[in-house]
Design a protein around this motif. Structure first.
Motif, PDB file in Angstrom:
ATOM      1  N   LEU A  42       0.818  -1.206   0.000  1.00  0.00           N
ATOM      2  CA  LEU A  42       0.000   0.000   0.000  1.00  0.00           C
ATOM      3  C   LEU A  42       0.857   1.263   0.000  1.00  0.00           C
ATOM      4  O   LEU A  42       0.535   2.238  -0.696  1.00  0.00           O
ATOM      5  N   VAL A  43       1.950   1.246   0.766  1.00  0.00           N
ATOM      6  CA  VAL A  43       2.834   2.420   0.803  1.00  0.00           C
ATOM      7  C   VAL A  43       3.493   2.629  -0.555  1.00  0.00           C
ATOM      8  O   VAL A  43       3.515   3.742  -1.096  1.00  0.00           O
ATOM      9  N   SER A  44       4.024   1.568  -1.132  1.00  0.00           N
ATOM     10  CA  SER A  44       4.775   1.708  -2.379  1.00  0.00           C
ATOM     11  C   SER A  44       3.879   2.041  -3.563  1.00  0.00           C
ATOM     12  O   SER A  44       4.350   2.607  -4.559  1.00  0.00           O
ATOM     13  N   HIS A  45       2.592   1.692  -3.496  1.00  0.00           N
ATOM     14  CA  HIS A  45       1.679   1.979  -4.599  1.00  0.00           C
ATOM     15  C   HIS A  45       0.703   3.106  -4.282  1.00  0.00           C
ATOM     16  O   HIS A  45      -0.290   3.295  -5.005  1.00  0.00           O
ATOM     17  N   SER A  46       0.985   3.879  -3.243  1.00  0.00           N
ATOM     18  CA  SER A  46       0.113   5.003  -2.902  1.00  0.00           C
ATOM     19  C   SER A  46       0.082   6.035  -4.020  1.00  0.00           C
ATOM     20  O   SER A  46      -0.864   6.825  -4.119  1.00  0.00           O
ATOM     21  N   VAL A  96       7.301   6.366   5.082  1.00  0.00           N
ATOM     22  CA  VAL A  96       8.627   5.770   4.856  1.00  0.00           C
ATOM     23  C   VAL A  96       9.346   5.542   6.181  1.00  0.00           C
ATOM     24  O   VAL A  96       9.911   4.461   6.423  1.00  0.00           O
ATOM     25  N   LEU A  97       9.340   6.546   7.049  1.00  0.00           N
ATOM     26  CA  LEU A  97      10.053   6.416   8.324  1.00  0.00           C
ATOM     27  C   LEU A  97       9.454   5.307   9.186  1.00  0.00           C
ATOM     28  O   LEU A  97      10.187   4.503   9.789  1.00  0.00           O
ATOM     29  N   VAL A  99      10.835   0.172  -2.723  1.00  0.00           N
ATOM     30  CA  VAL A  99      10.255   1.509  -2.874  1.00  0.00           C
ATOM     31  C   VAL A  99       9.892   2.109  -1.527  1.00  0.00           C
ATOM     32  O   VAL A  99      10.150   3.291  -1.266  1.00  0.00           O
ATOM     33  N   ALA A 100       9.300   1.308  -0.645  1.00  0.00           N
ATOM     34  CA  ALA A 100       8.726   1.840   0.597  1.00  0.00           C
ATOM     35  C   ALA A 100       9.755   2.208   1.641  1.00  0.00           C
ATOM     36  O   ALA A 100       9.416   2.896   2.611  1.00  0.00           O
ATOM     37  N   GLY A 139      12.407   4.200   1.384  1.00  0.00           N
ATOM     38  CA  GLY A 139      13.200   5.393   1.142  1.00  0.00           C
ATOM     39  C   GLY A 139      12.431   6.472   0.410  1.00  0.00           C
ATOM     40  O   GLY A 139      11.223   6.346   0.163  1.00  0.00           O
ATOM     41  N   PRO A 140      13.118   7.548   0.039  1.00  0.00           N
ATOM     42  CA  PRO A 140      12.450   8.698  -0.594  1.00  0.00           C
ATOM     43  C   PRO A 140      11.839   8.401  -1.948  1.00  0.00           C
ATOM     44  O   PRO A 140      11.140   9.248  -2.499  1.00  0.00           O
ATOM     45  N   LEU A 141      12.080   7.226  -2.502  1.00  0.00           N
ATOM     46  CA  LEU A 141      11.463   6.864  -3.773  1.00  0.00           C
ATOM     47  C   LEU A 141       9.942   6.890  -3.664  1.00  0.00           C
ATOM     48  O   LEU A 141       9.246   7.200  -4.635  1.00  0.00           O
ATOM     49  N   THR A 142       9.411   6.569  -2.491  1.00  0.00           N
ATOM     50  CA  THR A 142       7.966   6.639  -2.266  1.00  0.00           C
ATOM     51  C   THR A 142       7.450   8.050  -2.513  1.00  0.00           C
ATOM     52  O   THR A 142       6.439   8.259  -3.198  1.00  0.00           O
ATOM     53  N   VAL A 143       8.141   9.035  -1.950  1.00  0.00           N
ATOM     54  CA  VAL A 143       7.741  10.434  -2.124  1.00  0.00           C
ATOM     55  C   VAL A 143       7.918  10.859  -3.583  1.00  0.00           C
ATOM     56  O   VAL A 143       7.073  11.562  -4.147  1.00  0.00           O
ATOM     57  N   ALA A 144       9.016  10.433  -4.200  1.00  0.00           N
ATOM     58  CA  ALA A 144       9.270  10.798  -5.599  1.00  0.00           C
ATOM     59  C   ALA A 144       8.167  10.274  -6.513  1.00  0.00           C
ATOM     60  O   ALA A 144       7.685  10.996  -7.401  1.00  0.00           O
ATOM     61  N   TYR A 145       7.742   9.033  -6.304  1.00  0.00           N
ATOM     62  CA  TYR A 145       6.655   8.489  -7.116  1.00  0.00           C
ATOM     63  C   TYR A 145       5.356   9.276  -6.890  1.00  0.00           C
ATOM     64  O   TYR A 145       4.579   9.497  -7.831  1.00  0.00           O
ATOM     65  N   GLY A 146       5.099   9.679  -5.654  1.00  0.00           N
ATOM     66  CA  GLY A 146       3.902  10.467  -5.376  1.00  0.00           C
ATOM     67  C   GLY A 146       3.910  11.807  -6.089  1.00  0.00           C
ATOM     68  O   GLY A 146       2.902  12.223  -6.675  1.00  0.00           O
ATOM     69  N   LEU A 147       5.037  12.503  -6.067  1.00  0.00           N
ATOM     70  CA  LEU A 147       5.150  13.787  -6.751  1.00  0.00           C
ATOM     71  C   LEU A 147       5.055  13.615  -8.266  1.00  0.00           C
ATOM     72  O   LEU A 147       4.454  14.441  -8.962  1.00  0.00           O
ATOM     73  N   CYS A 148       5.638  12.538  -8.775  1.00  0.00           N
ATOM     74  CA  CYS A 148       5.544  12.258 -10.211  1.00  0.00           C
ATOM     75  C   CYS A 148       4.094  12.005 -10.610  1.00  0.00           C
ATOM     76  O   CYS A 148       3.626  12.493 -11.652  1.00  0.00           O
ATOM     77  N   ALA A 149       3.375  11.253  -9.790  1.00  0.00           N
ATOM     78  CA  ALA A 149       1.963  10.980 -10.071  1.00  0.00           C
ATOM     79  C   ALA A 149       1.151  12.265 -10.073  1.00  0.00           C
ATOM     80  O   ALA A 149       0.243  12.440 -10.903  1.00  0.00           O
TER      81      ALA A 149
END
Length: 284
Positions: free
Chosen positions: A77-81, A136-137, A161-162, A164-174
């Motif tokens: 769920l975190v990685s695909h948010s 992430v934390l 993905v979950a 590290g900051p990649l989670t946030v990066a994917y969210g901003l990209c989306a």
């Protein structure tokens, strides 16, 4: 005019407060679930496993799934948010206002299209960054707390993905891709579907080529050998010289993770720039 501009963030917050509250509730729920699993469920599972070893009644070992399966679902769920962020950005955030005409109405009230889009993206970007950072934390803490109960590794897709900051990066990209899709299509449902499909495709492609984002190590030996603990085995086989293995050691997590984060942020920048260019043309 200045009063209108100052009120833009408040207007965005009022229009989309339900979505923002839903995002905050999701972050709180996943955080609370992970804390419960590690502070309550993990202790019960460890006690069951200890009884199993003492009495040889190892059917209790299956209780380990009470911890590992929910933790795995949280990672998913975190990685695909980002899919939810893409749907929101393409649909409610931008697409609905373009389709209904309220965006053009705002542009006649002393708000330039550029300032309108900036205000539309700034608040959700802040929410995605803050909520993603918390997830992430908490997930990093939960994932590392009881490794003996988990069967996944750092290279597992959702875990990678979950953590590290990649989670946030994917969210901003989306968020950026959703805005771009809405500006191009100007239809709520079409933009929603296109945004989700595009961000999902980015995730699939980067997952497929993730192992190539950092130089891999190669080990050869005339006799069988074991790779270091936590190594991500990319390929293994035999050749004329004996056995060989291509792998990433555990120390490669951060280089791989940060390179992919940079790629996703570069795509975010491109999508954001394209969105503003399309908006300028549409507004003209």
């Amino acid at each position: 005019m200045s009063a209108v501009l100052q009120g833009l963030p408040r207007t965005v917050l009022r229009l989309h407060r339900t979505a923002l509250l839903g995002w905050a509730a999701a972050v709180a729920a996943l955080t609370g679930w992970l804390v419960w699993l590690n502070e309550v469920t993990a202790g019960s599972v460890l006690d069951s496993l200890a009884r199993c070893r003492r009495t040889d009644l190892c059917h209790d070992a299956f209780t380990g799934l009470d911890y590992s399966e929910p933790t795995g679902w949280i990672g998913t769920l975190v990685s695909h948010s980002f899919l939810a962020v893409a749907a929101f950005a393409g649909g409610a955030l931008i697409g609905r206002e373009l389709e209904s005409g309220t965006a053009r109405l705002a542009w006649t009230q002393g708000v330039t299209p550029t300032r309108w889009l900036t205000a539309k993206l700034a608040l959700p970007a802040l929410a995605v960054t803050a909520g993603g950072t918390v997830l992430v934390l908490v997930y990093r803490w939960g994932w590392g707390a009881h490794r003996s109960l988990m069967g996944d590794q750092w290279s597992t897709g959702d875990v990678f993905v979950a953590r590290g900051p990649l989670t946030v990066a994917y969210g901003l990209c989306a968020l950026a891709v959703g805005a771009l899709a809405a500006l191009l299509l100007r239809r709520t449902l079409a933009a929603l579907g296109a945004a989700v499909a595009a961000t999902w495709l980015v995730d699939v492609l980067l997952t497929e080529y993730r192992a190539d984002l950092w130089p891999k190590l190669i080990r050869t030996s005339p006799t069988p050998f074991t790779l270091p603990d936590g190594a991500w085995q990319v390929n293994r086989g035999r050749n004329a010289g004996g056995e060989f293995a291509v792998y990433h050691p555990a120390s490669h997590f951060w280089p791989l993770h940060l390179v992919e984060t940079g790629v996703v942020l570069a795509l975010t920048t491109l999508a954001t720039t394209a969105a503003f260019l399309v908006l300028r043309r549409r507004a003209a």
